[in-house]
Write a protein that holds these residues in place. Structure first.
Motif, short mmCIF file in Angstrom:
data_model
loop_
_atom_site.label_atom_id
_atom_site.label_comp_id
_atom_site.label_asym_id
_atom_site.label_seq_id
_atom_site.Cartn_x
_atom_site.Cartn_y
_atom_site.Cartn_z
N ARG A 146 44.29 42.56 27.38
CA ARG A 146 44.33 43.51 28.37
C ARG A 146 45.73 43.85 28.68
NH1 ARG A 146 39.87 40.35 28.58
NH2 ARG A 146 38.17 41.23 29.42
N LEU A 187 40.79 45.41 41.50
CA LEU A 187 40.70 43.88 40.80
C LEU A 187 39.37 43.37 41.48
CD1 LEU A 187 41.90 41.98 38.79
CD2 LEU A 187 43.25 40.60 40.78
N SER A 191 36.70 38.63 37.76
CA SER A 191 37.58 39.08 36.37
C SER A 191 38.08 37.70 35.82
CB SER A 191 38.53 40.12 36.41
OG SER A 191 37.96 41.35 36.70
N TYR A 192 37.43 36.89 35.34
CA TYR A 192 37.56 35.61 35.09
C TYR A 192 38.64 35.45 33.78
CZ TYR A 192 34.00 35.08 31.61
OH TYR A 192 33.01 35.27 30.83
N VAL A 194 41.17 37.51 33.40
CA VAL A 194 42.47 37.58 33.95
C VAL A 194 42.89 36.32 34.64
CG1 VAL A 194 43.85 38.85 35.72
CG2 VAL A 194 42.08 40.09 34.46
N GLN A 234 44.58 40.36 44.40
CA GLN A 234 43.18 40.77 44.98
C GLN A 234 43.35 41.31 46.03
OE1 GLN A 234 40.05 40.12 46.76
NE2 GLN A 234 39.04 41.64 45.29
N ASP A 244 32.28 41.62 38.70
CA ASP A 244 33.39 41.60 37.66
C ASP A 244 33.61 42.99 37.38
OD1 ASP A 244 31.34 42.64 35.92
OD2 ASP A 244 31.16 40.50 34.94
N GLU A 245 34.51 43.22 36.47
CA GLU A 245 35.14 44.48 36.00
C GLU A 245 34.18 45.64 35.43
OE1 GLU A 245 35.72 42.00 32.25
OE2 GLU A 245 35.83 41.73 34.47
N GLN A 250 34.66 49.59 35.77
CA GLN A 250 35.80 50.01 36.48
C GLN A 250 36.47 51.32 35.76
OE1 GLN A 250 38.79 46.76 36.23
NE2 GLN A 250 39.35 46.84 34.00
N TRP A 263 45.22 48.94 37.48
CA TRP A 263 44.07 48.23 37.24
C TRP A 263 44.43 47.51 36.03
CZ3 TRP A 263 40.72 50.18 32.97
CH2 TRP A 263 41.17 51.60 32.72
N GLY A 265 43.18 46.36 32.17
CA GLY A 265 41.87 46.58 31.19
C GLY A 265 42.10 46.55 29.87
N LYS A 392 33.05 32.24 37.60
CA LYS A 392 33.06 33.52 38.60
C LYS A 392 32.62 32.99 40.05
CE LYS A 392 31.56 36.98 35.14
NZ LYS A 392 30.33 37.75 34.93
#
Length: 422
Positions: A146, A187, A191-192, A194, A234, A244-245, A250, A263, A265, A392
């Motif tokens: 990402r 965000l 988004s674990y 990340v 966040q 999550d994403e 997203q 963002w 990704g 999460k």
């Protein structure tokens, strides 16, 4: 580029089905050692440009006077198909496996020992996923990760500069918040992967080895520091803390439909967002930069998803399979592979050069190759990622103001229980 990279696909279900792969009463592997007139190679949909596959296939067939049957597999249901194939003689010789799947298949005896490949100059950050107890059971093939995708026009309006450190990143988001109407960063709270990068920045991990097993690693100073920085980012987002994403997606459901300045990704997400914006009659003006680190001399860690190549322990012809794997992952053919992908993959070898287009997603993606991280490489990790995912749940609690230590201890207890299940 149509890569659909595996991010910790579950492997627990393969254990029972492959438990007897090493010994079925016939004396072991079951593969022949030379003499076959063909080999079967399984590659995943979207992993390799067809011109590269056809050129490699033709070169190997001409050199060895055999037929190479390349079968393209779909990601959906692949775990079950691979599990079955590895328990049968001669079904597949060489196969692509998601990098977080490899340890599970190796632990159950399904993959051949590839120690003869150990001295090749593999990309160090990709090597851990291919070996168990210092024995190589696969070789790295490609990786991806990402990056931060940002709207150039919004950042220009805000007077924000592309950051090289975490502090500069926060400063840029503050400028966007103060000087534009855009959401500084989208965000979502869960988004674990990340978060996992920030945890690796601190020297921590989701779980750590503990004797013969594993233990959750979030109720630690490193875990709290990672979550604290995630929370700082966040706070600039209006995204819910309990999604999550992917829900909503997203790239196609959020970014094209509201003013989002940035963002985090993957490449296919950036391409999807661009297509959705253009389909709606707009124009995407994206820039890209690697996730910044704590200091300018080290980029932030990123989850390095991707695939390995392996040989079935029950291959129809291990000698031919070995020669095919050696050719496919050689410096010559991997340079061709990277070039065929326009530099848009992390190379598997240190002697292969990625030369992506300037200011592209790929250019930003290849920069943090030395700062890749992987989740705990153990069969039980799949149990941790099963919903409800305790990581999460911890993130949502922390972002909603719950006491971090208490929530993290609860998450660690669940992680420890799940990761040690077979």
């Amino acid at each position: 580029m149509k890569h659909k990279l595996v991010a910790a696909v579950g492997v627990a279900a393969m254990t029972a089905a492959l438990a007897a792969c090493g010994d079925d009463g016939s004396g072991g592997g079951g593969g022949s050692e030379g003499g076959a007139d063909s080999i079967t190679v399984w590659l995943m949909d979207g992993s390799a440009p067809d011109p590269w596959v056809q050129e490699l296939k033709a070169a190997f067939e001409a050199e060895h006077d055999v037929t190479v049957n390349v079968e393209i597999q779909q990601w959906d249901g692949i775990q079950e198909r691979v599990t079955t194939a590895l328990s049968e003689d001669g079904t597949v010789d060489v196969l692509e496996i998601g990098n977080t799947q490899t340890v599970g298949y190796a632990n159950t005896g399904g993959l051949a020992d590839l120690s003869d490949f150990a001295d090749e100059p593999w990309t160090e950050s990709m090597l851990d996923s291919a070996q168990v107890d210092d024995t190589l059971y696969a070789v790295p093939w490609y990786g991806a990760n990402r990056v931060v995708v940002y709207d150039r026009s919004i950042w220009e309006e805000a007077g924000a500069e592309v950051p090289t450190t975490r502090d500069e990143w926060i400063t840029a988001l503050e400028a966007i918040d103060e000087n534009t109407e855009a959401e500084p960063i989208y965000l979502p709270g869960q988004s674990y992967y990340v978060l996992g990068g920030f945890l690796a920045d601190e020297g921590g991990s989701f779980a750590v080895e503990d004797g013969d097993g594993w233990a959750g690693g979030l109720a630690t100073p490193e875990g709290e520091a990672a979550m604290d920085f995630y929370g700082q980012l966040q706070a600039f987002s209006s995204a819910p803390t309990d999604v999550d994403e992917a829900e909503p997606q997203q790239s196609t459901e959020v970014v094209p439909n509201q003013e989002v300045a940035s963002w985090i990704g993957l490449g296919w997400e950036a391409a999807g967002a661009t297509a959705a914006i253009e389909e709606a009659g707009g124009e995407a003006d994206f820039g890209y930069f690697p996730i910044p680190g704590k200091t300018a001399d080290e980029l932030g860690h990123v989850f390095l998803g991707g695939s390995n190549l392996a040989i079935s322990e029950r291959a129809g012809d291990k000698e031919l399979a070995t020669e095919f794997l050696r050719m496919a992952t050689s410096q010559e053919w991997q340079q061709k592979y990277v070039d065929a992908n326009n530099g848009g993959v992390v190379p598997n070898r240190s002697d292969v050069t990625a030369s992506p287009e300037a200011e592209s997603f790929a250019e930003a993606m290849v920069q943090p190759v030395d700062f890749g991280f992987l989740p705990p490489l153990t069969t039980g990790w799949a149990n941790v990622e099963t919903e409800p995912n305790p990581i999460k749940e911890l993130m949502t609690k922390a972002l909603n103001g719950d006491d971090y230590q208490s929530a993290a201890e609860e998450a660690d207890s669940e992680i420890t229980d799940r990761i040690n299940r077979e």
